[in-house]
Design an enzyme around this catalytic site. Structure first.
Site: not given
Ligand code: APR
Length: 174
Positions: A10-11, A24, A33-34, A117-119, A121
């Site tokens: 967990d970052i 975003n 993660v945001d 971007s792999t979640g 997005y």
């Molecule tokens: N620690 C590390 N990695 C995490 C955590 C955490 N606590 N929570 C989620 N992740 C991982 C996800 O499992 C994924 O592998 O972070 C990666 C990116 O996923 P997202 O958080 O969905 O980010 P992204 O794909 O860049 O989409 C960004 O999602 O949360 C919104 O505000 C954000 O609109 C933006 C979009």
């Protein structure tokens, strides 16, 4: 300490000089993660983010870290995957390059990234991992003061993809 390391975790618990937030373009929080970073940092993070006026995709803006165990949070909006013909690869590489430039300007020696971007997005994981590792490797040569970059994967599948990509990048430059 290896210059590039890949861990599962967990970052928001990482004691790096800077952690990167996959934000975003509004910089006003979200899920994934945001959401985790804002929850752990506390409301003061959002208050500071409100003063930044957003951030373009691929760019990076730094804030304080508040209740997080790091010194800085570097926010970068990754590209939304649209099939691969809208400059997504370049924009994702820009995220890593600009975050490392920002970290270097802040005097950071250690930086932690999530898998940008792999979640939500939907950027294809293996493709994103290769772009990330290549950009990080290049960045470490430009910013020698950064001694360690950690990629913090939230699940085993993501970790395996980044470990595979690291092996490919290291083989390509052996
Ligand atoms: N620690 C590390 N990695 C995490 C955590 C955490 N606590 N929570 C989620 N992740 C991982 C996800 O499992 C994924 O592998 O972070 C990666 C990116 O996923 P997202 O958080 O969905 O980010 P992204 O794909 O860049 O989409 C960004 O999602 O949360 C919104 O505000 C954000 O609109 C933006 C979009």
């Amino acid at each position: 300490m290896k210059p590039i390391q890949i861990i599962t975790g967990d970052i928001t618990t990482i004691h790096a000089d800077a952690i990167v937030n996959a934000a975003n373009t509004s910089l006003l929080g979200g899920g994934g993660v945001d959401g985790a970073i804002h929850r752990a940092a506390g409301p003061a993070l959002l208050e500071e983010c409100r003063t930044l006026g957003g951030c373009a995709t691929g760019q990076a803006k730094a804030t304080g870290a508040y209740r997080l165990p790091c010194r800085h949070v570097i926010h970068t909006p990754g590209p939304i995957w649209r099939g691969g013909t809208a400059g997504e690869d370049r924009l994702l590489a820009d995220c890593y390059r600009n975050c490392l430039a920002c970290a270097a300007s802040l005097g950071c020696q250690t930086v932690a990234f999530p898998s940008i971007s792999t979640g939500a997005y939907r950027f294809p994981l293996d493709r994103a991992a290769r772009i990330a590792l290549q950009a990080i490797r290049d960045g470490l040569r430009v910013y020698p003061a950064i001694t360690c970059v950690t990629i913090v994967c939230f699940d085993a599948r993501t970790c395996a993809a980044y470990e595979q990509a690291l092996a490919e990048v290291e083989r390509a430059h052996a």
